[in-house]
Write an enzyme that holds these catalytic residues in place. Sequence first.
Site, PDB file in Angstrom:
ATOM      1  N   ASP A 164     -24.702  16.056  29.184  1.00 16.57           N
ATOM      2  CA  ASP A 164     -25.187  16.985  30.196  1.00 16.57           C
ATOM      3  C   ASP A 164     -25.183  18.439  29.739  1.00 16.57           C
ATOM      4  O   ASP A 164     -26.160  19.157  29.928  1.00 16.57           O
ATOM      5  CB  ASP A 164     -24.343  16.854  31.467  1.00 16.57           C
ATOM      6  CG  ASP A 164     -24.684  17.908  32.494  1.00 16.57           C
ATOM      7  OD1 ASP A 164     -25.829  17.889  32.994  1.00 16.57           O
ATOM      8  OD2 ASP A 164     -23.837  18.777  32.767  1.00 16.57           O
ATOM      9  N   ASP A 167     -20.086  19.622  27.470  1.00 14.36           N
ATOM     10  CA  ASP A 167     -19.175  18.488  27.404  1.00 14.36           C
ATOM     11  C   ASP A 167     -19.937  17.256  26.922  1.00 14.36           C
ATOM     12  O   ASP A 167     -21.064  17.363  26.438  1.00 14.36           O
ATOM     13  CB  ASP A 167     -18.533  18.237  28.772  1.00 14.36           C
ATOM     14  CG  ASP A 167     -19.588  18.108  29.876  1.00 14.36           C
ATOM     15  OD1 ASP A 167     -20.732  17.740  29.557  1.00 14.36           O
ATOM     16  OD2 ASP A 167     -19.275  18.394  31.042  1.00 14.36           O
ATOM     17  N   GLU A 594     -22.280  28.439  29.019  1.00 14.74           N
ATOM     18  CA  GLU A 594     -22.568  27.007  28.895  1.00 14.74           C
ATOM     19  C   GLU A 594     -24.029  26.700  29.218  1.00 14.74           C
ATOM     20  O   GLU A 594     -24.542  27.106  30.257  1.00 14.74           O
ATOM     21  CB  GLU A 594     -21.669  26.180  29.814  1.00 14.74           C
ATOM     22  CG  GLU A 594     -21.849  24.673  29.595  1.00 14.74           C
ATOM     23  CD  GLU A 594     -20.840  23.839  30.362  1.00 14.74           C
ATOM     24  OE1 GLU A 594     -20.576  22.696  29.937  1.00 14.74           O
ATOM     25  OE2 GLU A 594     -20.308  24.320  31.384  1.00 14.74           O
TER      26      GLU A 594
END
Length: 643
Positions: A164, A167, A594
């Site tokens: 995704d 991670d 992220e």
Amino acid sequence: MFGRDPWGGSLEMNHADSESAHDEHNRNVNDFDKAAVSRPLDETQQSWLLGPTEKKKKKYVDLGCVIVSRKIFVWTVGLVVGVGFLAGFIALIVNTVPRHHKHPPPPDNYTIALQKALMFFNAQKSGKLPKHNNVSWRGNSCLNDGKADKSGAVIKDLVGGYYDAGDTIKFHFPKAFAMTMLSWSVIEYSAKYEAAGELDHVKEIIKWGTDYFLKTFNSSADSINQIVSQVGKGDTSGGATDPNDHSCWMRPEDINYPRPVTECSSCSDLAAEMAAALASASIVFKDNKPYSKKLVRGAATLWQFARDQRGIYSSGGADAGMFYNSSMYWDEFVWGGTWMYYATGNQSYLYLSSHPKLAKHAGAFWGGPDYGVLSWDNKLTGAQVLLTRLRLFLSPGYPYEETLHTYHNQTSIIMCSYLPYFKSFNRTKGGLIQLNHGRPQPLQYVVNAAFLATLYSDYLDAADTPGWYCGPNFYSSNELRKFARTQVCIIVVGGKMGGLDNRSIHWSKWIDYILGKNPKKMSYIVGFGNHYPKQVHHRGASIPKNRIKYSCTGGTKWRDAKSPNPNTIVGAMVAGPDRHDGFLDVRTNYNYTEPTLAGNAGLVAALVALSGDRTTKIDQKTIFSAVPPMYPNPPPPPAPWKP
């Protein structure tokens, strides 16, 4: 002289008689010559005496249908021959002289950023990677997904798909939305992808995702009672000490801890979104008929499951609820039903998607703070644009017109809310629209809106509609493109805005902002320009590929390091700045650094929509390839009347 006459007469020749006879002959000839001179001879007589006469050259040439002067005819033939000779000589010179080929113009900055943004998906692949993956620091990973699960899950082969974000969890809800967005962009802008040399690449990216989704349920069955919603675990609350995908900082290739499989039996939102992903992809792959049919069948199975077993996938304490909590499933019904209609042409799907009660449940008739914001959770805005497309180009009429007209009006209102002249959403001092109202990770919402704005502008152009009304004021469709570009700037700050036309400098400011035209003078796309985030929150990018296998906690030294990532994750769009245009390039702060699948899918869609020039239009017909004619064909004319 005597002779003997055989007839009995004397043959004696008298000399005097001979002379007199000769003189008589001469007088007769002279008389004849005088007569000839005194009387003219005709042509026949002259030919006897003088032989054939020389013919005179004719002054004219008879060409059959026309008579022309001989001189003109000769000059004309000579001119034609001369021109032909000259043309042949010139052609010979042209073919023998070395050619200087005109190089095509360099790609515009949107195209360059598009090519990079697609590379992010290569870096996120799970499973056994293809040879042409072109990310040197990635390798095969998580080859036991599903097989080693001890939770009793029915599905045992879940190798593949995408991680995704930073991670290594495979969240199927946002992943399905990402694949749907990519497919939508290909359906509308396949010509632009092809011009950028990325059509095969983006289709391979989509297929990697849809192949995996077909593994997450029994895609060969007509009915199912459960689907897989997630692989991996991210919950670190409650002091849990078991290693999982959030508590460990490891390269995906080194993962050795168990990765649980989560299934759901009442998850209408997830199933409808997965149906949308497969249905839209079936249009992308319509030329591959066996695969397209397989996708349509899987989508139909998921859709029936979504309708029969109602529920929200993230409810009941599910792990996904902490990260991708779903607010409802009504918007997925409108969104998924629309894609099912486009993929199959079955009007029952359109009847459902345009039903006033479903529209009301999905929030089409009421506002709210997030109204008009397309995201992995809220698909209503995207569905309204899709159904507005249907009304613009096919105009199905009754019984769909009432709701489609409402969707069209709401789409116009949403586009108005994006413009800087209205105050529906705040903006930072640097110009970034705050679609998530100042909450963290704003860029994923911005790129989705930039895509919708540009796409709707192209819809209006294709429908020969110059613009739309915001209240009493009329705005050109160019305003939408200007808005989009200002948000996702594809220029290196200080450089020139290559490949942009002056008509479209307002909708695009969102893209301009993301790619460098912001107070930080930083591109938020990794690898684009000279100044971009170097400490991206990403496990694989932050740990060097040095043949050392770091343990669950052994990799944390790379997470906490102050140095740039050893691996550049090209094309990743980070979460973005805060509401004050501030940005911290810190690996441990995922709210800034992220990237996510859903965010990059929206970025790719916005970039391809803005790339190239305005002469490349949307593909009006492909999305309707399975849709039957809205109205029956008129009967043939009657036979001619005969008395």
